[in-house]
Every structure is written in structure tokens, then in C-alpha cells.
Design a protein around this motif. Structure first.
Motif, PDB file in Angstrom:
ATOM      1  N   ARG A 311     -18.241   2.953  56.740  1.00 58.61           N
ATOM      2  CA  ARG A 311     -17.944   4.182  57.475  1.00 58.61           C
ATOM      3  C   ARG A 311     -16.661   3.958  58.268  1.00 58.61           C
ATOM      4  O   ARG A 311     -16.547   2.994  59.037  1.00 58.61           O
ATOM      5  N   GLN A 312     -15.691   4.840  58.073  1.00 54.14           N
ATOM      6  CA  GLN A 312     -14.379   4.704  58.698  1.00 54.14           C
ATOM      7  C   GLN A 312     -14.211   5.751  59.794  1.00 54.14           C
ATOM      8  O   GLN A 312     -14.490   6.931  59.587  1.00 54.14           O
ATOM      9  N   HIS A 313     -13.735   5.299  60.944  1.00 55.13           N
ATOM     10  CA  HIS A 313     -13.422   6.213  62.040  1.00 55.13           C
ATOM     11  C   HIS A 313     -11.945   6.058  62.378  1.00 55.13           C
ATOM     12  O   HIS A 313     -11.506   5.012  62.859  1.00 55.13           O
ATOM     13  N   TYR A 314     -11.171   7.109  62.085  1.00 52.43           N
ATOM     14  CA  TYR A 314      -9.730   7.073  62.326  1.00 52.43           C
ATOM     15  C   TYR A 314      -9.389   7.732  63.659  1.00 52.43           C
ATOM     16  O   TYR A 314     -10.059   8.661  64.110  1.00 52.43           O
ATOM     17  N   PHE A 315      -8.305   7.251  64.274  1.00 45.42           N
ATOM     18  CA  PHE A 315      -7.863   7.786  65.559  1.00 45.42           C
ATOM     19  C   PHE A 315      -7.033   9.060  65.406  1.00 45.42           C
ATOM     20  O   PHE A 315      -7.109   9.958  66.228  1.00 45.42           O
ATOM     21  N   SER A 316      -6.219   9.128  64.366  1.00 46.62           N
ATOM     22  CA  SER A 316      -5.317  10.277  64.216  1.00 46.62           C
ATOM     23  C   SER A 316      -5.966  11.384  63.402  1.00 46.62           C
ATOM     24  O   SER A 316      -6.792  11.133  62.515  1.00 46.62           O
ATOM     25  N   ASP A 317      -5.572  12.622  63.688  1.00 46.25           N
ATOM     26  CA  ASP A 317      -6.091  13.765  62.943  1.00 46.25           C
ATOM     27  C   ASP A 317      -5.699  13.692  61.478  1.00 46.25           C
ATOM     28  O   ASP A 317      -6.482  14.060  60.592  1.00 46.25           O
ATOM     29  N   ALA A 318      -4.471  13.221  61.202  1.00 39.86           N
ATOM     30  CA  ALA A 318      -4.001  13.153  59.819  1.00 39.86           C
ATOM     31  C   ALA A 318      -4.865  12.202  58.999  1.00 39.86           C
ATOM     32  O   ALA A 318      -5.248  12.510  57.862  1.00 39.86           O
ATOM     33  N   ASP A 319      -5.186  11.035  59.559  1.00 38.23           N
ATOM     34  CA  ASP A 319      -6.035  10.083  58.847  1.00 38.23           C
ATOM     35  C   ASP A 319      -7.452  10.629  58.697  1.00 38.23           C
ATOM     36  O   ASP A 319      -8.091  10.460  57.652  1.00 38.23           O
ATOM     37  N   ALA A 320      -7.961  11.277  59.744  1.00 36.10           N
ATOM     38  CA  ALA A 320      -9.311  11.842  59.688  1.00 36.10           C
ATOM     39  C   ALA A 320      -9.400  12.931  58.622  1.00 36.10           C
ATOM     40  O   ALA A 320     -10.411  13.046  57.912  1.00 36.10           O
ATOM     41  N   LYS A 321      -8.344  13.732  58.477  1.00 33.39           N
ATOM     42  CA  LYS A 321      -8.334  14.783  57.460  1.00 33.39           C
ATOM     43  C   LYS A 321      -8.366  14.179  56.061  1.00 33.39           C
ATOM     44  O   LYS A 321      -8.980  14.732  55.148  1.00 33.39           O
ATOM     45  N   GLN A 322      -7.678  13.042  55.876  1.00 36.11           N
ATOM     46  CA  GLN A 322      -7.734  12.371  54.582  1.00 36.11           C
ATOM     47  C   GLN A 322      -9.177  11.994  54.241  1.00 36.11           C
ATOM     48  O   GLN A 322      -9.642  12.189  53.117  1.00 36.11           O
ATOM     49  N   THR A 323      -9.886  11.440  55.213  1.00 41.03           N
ATOM     50  CA  THR A 323     -11.268  11.024  54.994  1.00 41.03           C
ATOM     51  C   THR A 323     -12.147  12.214  54.637  1.00 41.03           C
ATOM     52  O   THR A 323     -12.974  12.150  53.715  1.00 41.03           O
ATOM     53  N   MET A 324     -11.991  13.315  55.350  1.00 45.52           N
ATOM     54  CA  MET A 324     -12.780  14.511  55.072  1.00 45.52           C
ATOM     55  C   MET A 324     -12.457  15.076  53.691  1.00 45.52           C
ATOM     56  O   MET A 324     -13.343  15.533  52.962  1.00 45.52           O
ATOM     57  N   LEU A 325     -11.185  15.046  53.320  1.00 44.92           N
ATOM     58  CA  LEU A 325     -10.791  15.527  52.006  1.00 44.92           C
ATOM     59  C   LEU A 325     -11.430  14.680  50.908  1.00 44.92           C
ATOM     60  O   LEU A 325     -11.918  15.205  49.894  1.00 44.92           O
ATOM     61  N   ALA A 326     -11.429  13.361  51.113  1.00 43.34           N
ATOM     62  CA  ALA A 326     -12.037  12.467  50.126  1.00 43.34           C
ATOM     63  C   ALA A 326     -13.513  12.801  49.940  1.00 43.34           C
ATOM     64  O   ALA A 326     -14.028  12.823  48.818  1.00 43.34           O
ATOM     65  N   LYS A 327     -14.205  13.073  51.035  1.00 51.06           N
ATOM     66  CA  LYS A 327     -15.636  13.392  50.946  1.00 51.06           C
ATOM     67  C   LYS A 327     -15.859  14.720  50.221  1.00 51.06           C
ATOM     68  O   LYS A 327     -16.820  14.887  49.468  1.00 51.06           O
ATOM     69  N   LYS A 328     -14.964  15.688  50.446  1.00 55.85           N
ATOM     70  CA  LYS A 328     -15.101  16.979  49.770  1.00 55.85           C
ATOM     71  C   LYS A 328     -14.821  16.854  48.278  1.00 55.85           C
ATOM     72  O   LYS A 328     -15.530  17.422  47.447  1.00 55.85           O
ATOM     73  N   LEU A 329     -13.795  16.117  47.943  1.00 53.42           N
ATOM     74  CA  LEU A 329     -13.430  15.959  46.544  1.00 53.42           C
ATOM     75  C   LEU A 329     -14.491  15.186  45.766  1.00 53.42           C
ATOM     76  O   LEU A 329     -14.694  15.425  44.575  1.00 53.42           O
ATOM     77  N   LEU A 330     -15.153  14.252  46.436  1.00 56.82           N
ATOM     78  CA  LEU A 330     -16.088  13.354  45.761  1.00 56.82           C
ATOM     79  C   LEU A 330     -17.477  13.495  46.362  1.00 56.82           C
ATOM     80  O   LEU A 330     -18.120  12.505  46.719  1.00 56.82           O
ATOM     81  N   ALA A 331     -17.922  14.731  46.486  1.00 58.18           N
ATOM     82  CA  ALA A 331     -19.256  14.994  47.036  1.00 58.18           C
ATOM     83  C   ALA A 331     -20.315  14.259  46.223  1.00 58.18           C
ATOM     84  O   ALA A 331     -20.278  14.244  44.989  1.00 58.18           O
TER      85      ALA A 331
END
Length: 637
Positions: A311-331
Motif C-alpha cells: 500500500r503506497q501513500h504519496y505526499f503530492s496530489d500528482a503522485d496520489a492521482k497516479q495511484t488512483m488512476l492505476a486502481k481504476k484502470l486495473l480494478a
């Protein structure tokens, strides 16, 4: 975003490797075809380690193509690539290590190379002042900073005989010129730079001879040119932990992993000028944070922990958005960002599930395209995976513990392989494990237990294993087996214990402590003589990992009671030993000496793997290991 989601496809790229006629053990013994992926800052090039039968290669690709150009071929069964880092878009920094023999043991030595992508020249980053010394072959070269704002230079630490310690050099990547910028007057063992490339931190290891206490002191300086000052000292096993992950932009505050207050590793902000903790930044209510997320340019980007998965917790919004996008793409899959460009518009995801092998996917927000990039284990693409399930149980003393049970499909009451992990301060996960899946493919159920002493579950869980080698740590594995055979459809009478490293120690110890419980025992790079192993670790100047409370003569002698080499006459079941001769973690004599002493008394086989390391990271040794496991388990289960 919608167009990206619509264009995303889930077609796995199958490498054109001929698998017809291959034995099952050969397929599962295969190393990841590509690993350690690293995108250039501009996102146009992708570097990776490509594992070949003749040793690893560093290769280069245009993003997101899989057509690659080999840059470096390493020597088979000798060199290991530790990581690949970009310095700007022109240079690649390659860190490798190799075993070197000294005073009866092999030690791992680190070296750094740079590859100039414009001239295609590869150069070792060293200097004549080092290479002309007799001790040069034992000197480690470590990357301190890739200097993201100065792509022509990097910072390297290495031993300097003038300082009689580890000093820091600014190194010109064009000609490998070393310019010393830090004189080590503090006996500091390792150095760390801030986001701007200024060396601010140092870590010193020492042992107090009067108390036998092991100490780690963090040193700090406010600015370039100022002297270092001791910031914080930890007494191992007694003090709260204090592990600096990074600094804020002006260097006045440190992000520190510490088990203070929460009794589990959490991230804190530490006020350096006032020498005090300021506030908690991030924690998980159940699991320890395990470390920092560092981007391609050496910057602190976040922290991570594990439940069953990363489980990854990023500090920046840009990095956090990447993580959320990955989860959406690979549900439905467990995914994590492997590497990304500086602008966060291009990145590689690694994803898997309990039914799908680990696969790399690419995302290109510039072109609104994404797709499957590469199967990590292409030889296994047509093999079905067995599904690991979570187990929780109470040990005989009431401690609540956890682990995983993997049962092969369509087999009634399969034989059981008990597979304790190494470390011991490590743990098992739910991720794809080639050993577990190989055992299941052969028709065996597999039990993995996070015994007391395993990391990641908080202080109480880990410290419950201190000084319990061969004692309560051992009994927990028995408790786990008893729980499983009583509650799941697996065989109680057809079981074998297989372990590597500390897990190998567990197997050998079980062989004399519980001689009738298992049909057989396997130790891969395991420990048979604890007293000799501690001597080996002391020689390497490494803390001995809470095996004994003090290094007194009586305490060392007591280790014989839980060392298999002293109890061979009590062993009844067959044993298989496997050990590589270039193992720098556990000396291969732990297996060879045990075999020499036991071979006329018990049913035992020893396979010595020439040039293989502790991690079975060369194709020949790894394949030989899986083949031996296949034959041994087939014979006795």
C-alpha cells in the motif's frame, strides 16, 4: 480520462519463448524476464534489467516499446545488479555487487558504473587513487545523490584512507573525476543528501564495549560547509526507533519513521533545531510503515506499508492521482506504480491478482493511451494459479498470529508443505510466489505462517520473537500446522517442511525437535550452527538480530541446544540441503559442515551450487534448486 479508460486494453504480451517440452520446475524456476524498471526524467526512455540464461543485462527501450537495446552484459553467476538510476536524460547509473573472499568468508562488494547514452560508453566510477591500493577490491562505492539539478555529476561515498572512514565525493560523469567534498571526522558509516544534493545526514554504527549495546547515531548539519553534529542516538532493542526518510525543502525538519507512542512504525515530522518530534504525519492503525517511496531522482515521495499487499501513500496530489488512476484502470487487481516520468504523465504499473500473474502495464497521459506491456513470468502464462487464503489462529500461549494457506485445486487431502519464511524479521505476503505456486502445481498444499518475530505487525508481534530462536518461534510453526490440519482438508500424515535462510534453520531445528512430525525436511541456505553464524555476523560488523541477550560465554554455549549440528543423532527423517558457495548472508559451511557430520548417520543429501548466492538469483543455481525440490518431495511425499 474517459478516452484513456476506453482505450485501455488487457491483452497480455506473450514473449515468444518456446515452452514445449520444458519441465514444470524449469518454468517456475525462471527469473522475472524484466525487473528494476526506470523511466528517464523526460519519460522517453525506459531502462531495465533483462534476465538472460547467461546473466543479467541492462537494456534500453523507447517508451512504451518492448524492443530493447542491450547496454551491459554482466558476468553469469558473479555480478548482481542492485538498481539502475538516471542522471538527467543522458546518463544511466548502474549499481552492481559481487562476492569477494576475505578471512574465511565471502562479502558483497558494491560498485557503480555509468553509461553514456550519447556515446554508448560504459565506465566504472572510480579513481586511480583507489584502484592502486591493495585493499581496493574490498572498497564499497555507494550512490549518495543523483543530483537532479546537475545531471553532469553525482555524489558517491567510498572509503578514504586519509580519513580512515567513508568520505563523500562529487564525481564528474564524463571523466569519472573524484572531488572530495566531505571529510569524515566523525566515524560516520553512511551519508545522505537532501533534495538539493547537499549532504546533510550521516549514520554511525558503534558497539559500546562496556555494555555490549549496539547504537545507531544520526548526524546532521544545517548547511553545506558546516560541521556535523550528533542529532539522535538509538540503542538497538531498547530505544524507540529513529530512521530518517528525508528532509523538508529547507532541511530544518526531518521525516522520521519511529515506533514511539503507537508501538508501530509511523511517520513523524521532527524539528531539527529544537531536537523534538513535532507531529505525526501518517500511520496505519494495524501495520508498520515499512519505508519510504523514493522517486527516480532520489526524492522522498511518500511511504508504504503492507497488509496482504503493498500500500503506497504519496505526499503530492500528482503522485496520489497516479495511484488512483492505476486502481481504476486495473480494478480487481493489486497494482503499484513502478516508475514514472518527472511530469507524472508517463508511468509503468505492476499488477497481479490471485488468478493473474504479475504483469507490467504502461500509461501515457500525453497520448491518452495505455495497455499491457509485459508479462513478468511469460513461461508461466498458461499455468493456472492456486489461490492463497488468509488464516488466523491462536498459538498455544494465546498469541494471535496469521499466515496463508494455498490448496491446489481438485486434489482431495493433498500432502502439506510447511514453508516458513526467512529473516526472521521478515514476513510472508499474498503476492505471487514461484515456490508456493510450484508446490501447489505439483499437488501440495502450502502453509506460510507469520510466526512471532515477523515484521510489519507492530512492536509486540516482532519483539515476541526476540531471543526465541528454536524455542517459542519454533513452536508457533507447530501450532500453525496443528490448526491447519484440524480445520482444512489437507493431509496430517504426509507433510514436509521446506525453508530458506532462517526458514532453513527452522526446518533443521524441527528435524531434531519434532523428528516424527514430518516425512522430510529441506534447508536452502539454512543455519545449522547458531554460534558459528553469530561469529560470521560479528565478523561482518552486523548486529546479530536479537538471537541472544548478551554475548557471554554461557549465552553462546546455550545456542548449541537449538543448533541441529549438535543433535544429529535425534534426527529420523530424510534431509535435503541446498547451498550456494557465494552466499554472503549465511556461509555455505553451515550446510557442508552439517552434511559432513551427518552423512554416515542419517538419510541426507547435499547439493552445493557453485557460485550461487543466498538469493538464488542466477538461472543455473535456481533451476537446480527447483529440480532438487521436485525430486525430493516426489520421493518422500
Amino acid at each position: 480520462m474517459r478516452s484513456l479508460l476506453l482505450s485501455f486494453c488487457f491483452l497480455l504480451l506473450i514473449i515468444s519463448s518456446a515452452t514445449h517440452g520444458q519441465e514444470l520446475y524449469e518454468k517456475y524456476a525462471s527469473l522475472p524476464i524484466m525487473e528494476n524498471l526506470s523511466l528517464s526524467p523526460d519519460g522517453n526512455k525506459l531502462a531495465a534489467i533483462y534476465n538472460t540464461p547467461n546473466g543479467p543485462q541492462v537494456v534500453l527501450m523507447d517508451f512504451p516499446s518492448v524492443e530493447f537495446t542491450p547496454l551491459v552484459q554482466l558476468k553469469k553467476a558473479r555480478d548482481r545488479i542492485e538498481y539502475v538510476v538516471w542522471s538527467g536524460n543522458r546518463y544511466l547509473i548502474v549499481a552492481l555487487s559481487y562476492p569477494e573472499y576475505s578471512t574465511g568468508d565471502y562479502f558483497r562488494i558494491n560498485r557503480l558504473y555509468r553509461i553514456d547514452l550519447e556515446t554508448k560508453e560504459t565506465r566504472e566510477l572510480t579513481d586511480k587513487r583507489f584502484s592502486q591500493k591493495s585493499y581496493y577490491k574490498y572498497v564499497n562505492f555507494n550512490l549518495v545523490s543523483a543530483l537532479k539539478n546537475d545531471p553532469e555529476h553525482i555524489l558517491i561515498s567510498a572509503y578514504d584512507e586519509l580519513d580512515k572512514g567513508i568520505s563523500v565525493y562529487k564525481v564528474n560523469l564524463a571523466d569519472s573525476d573524484f572531488d572530495k567534498i566531505i571529510v569524515n571526522n566523525y566515524e560516520i558509516d553512511s551519508w545522505y543528501a537532501d533534495n538539493h544534493g547537499v549532504v546533510r545526514l550521516g549514520l554511525q554504527w558503534e558497539k559500546d564495549k562496556s555494555t555490549d549495546e549496539h547504537k545507531f547515531t544520526t548526524w546532521y548539519r544545517n548547511a553545506d560547509g558546516e560541521p556535523m553534529k550528533a542529532l539522535h542516538t538509538v540503542i538497538i532493542g531498547k530505544s524507540e526507533t529513529f530512521d530518517v526518510m528525508g528532509l523538508n525543502d529547507d532541511g530544518s525538519k526531518a521525516y522520521v519513521l519511529s515506533d514511539r507512542i503507537n508501538n508501530r512504525e509511523s511517520l513523524w515530522l521532527y524539528d531539527i533545531p529544537n531536537n523534538k518530534f513535532e507531529r505525526e504525519v501518517y500511520s496505519n492503525p494495524q501495520y508498520d510503515l515499512r519505508g519510504a517511496l523514493i522517486n527516480n531522482e532520489g526524492e522522498l515521495a511518500g511511504v508504504f506499508y503492507y497488509d496482504d499487499y503493498l500500500r503506497q501513500h504519496y505526499f503530492s496530489d500528482a503522485d496520489a492521482k497516479q495511484t488512483m488512476l492505476a486502481k481504476k484502470l486495473l480494478a480487481g487487481m493489486e497494482s503499484s506504480i513502478v516508475t514514472s516520468s518527472r511530469d507524472k504523465q508517463r508511468f509503468i504499473i505492476e499488477a497481479e491478482s490471485t488468478s493473474k500473474l504479475p504483469t507490467y502495464f504502461y500509461v501515457d497521459l500525453r497520448t491518452k493511451k495505455a495497455g499491457a506491456w509485459l508479462s513478468k513470468y511469460p513461461l508461466l502464462n498458461h499455468e493456472a494459479l492456486a489461490v492463497p487464503q488468509n488464516i488466523k489462529f491462536k498459538a498455544s500461549d494465546g498469541m494471535e498470529l496469521n499466515g496463508y494457506l494455498t490448496i491446489p485445486a481438485n486434489i482431495e487431502k493433498p500432502p502439506l508443505v510447511v514453508f516458513p519464511h526467512g529473516g526472521p524479521h521478515s514476513r510472508d505476503y499474498k503476492y505471487f510466489d514461484p515456490f508456493v505456486q510450484f508446490f501447489a502445481a505439483k499437488g501440495y498444499a502450502v502453509l506460510q505462517v507469520n510466526f512471532r518475530g515477523s515484521e510489519g505487525f507492530g512492536n509486540a508481534y516482532q519483539t515476541a520473537g526476540y531471543y526465541e530462536w528454536g524455542k517459542r518461534m519454533q513452536r508457533v510453526v507447530d501450532d500453525a500446522m496443528d490448526y491447519v490440519v484440524s480445520n482444512f482438508p489437507v493431509s496430517k500424515n504426509q507433510a514436509c517442511m521446506v525453508g530458506a535462510s532462517y526458514g532453513g534453520y527452522v526446518a533443521l531445528t524441527e528435524a531434531f525437535q519434532q523428528p516424527d512430525r514430518y516425512k522430510c525436511y529441506v534447508s536452502i541456505a539454512g543455519i545449522s550452527d547458531l554460534e558459528a553464524d553469530i561469529a560470521h555476523e560479528k565478523k561482518m560488523k552486523v548486529y546479530v538480530g536479537n538471537i541472544i541477550k548478551e554475548e557471554s560465554r554461557d549465552a553462546l554455549a546455550a545456542l548449541g541446544d537449538v543448533s541441529a549440528i549438535n543433535h544429529i543423532d535425534e534426527i529420523k527423517a530424510p534431509i535435503l540441503l541446498i547451498h550456494g558457495t557465494k552466499d554472503t548472508q549465511v556461509n555455505y559451511h553451515q550446510s557442508s559442515d552439517f552434511y559432513d557430520k551427518a552423512r554416515r548417520k542419517i538419510d541426507i543429501k547435499y547439493i552445493e551450487l557453485k557460485d550461487t548466492t543466498h538469493y538464488l538469483d542466477d538461472p543455473t543455481g535456481r533451476t537446480a534448486t527447483f529440480k532438487a525440490l521436485d525430486e525430493f518431495l516426489s520421493k518422500y511425499l
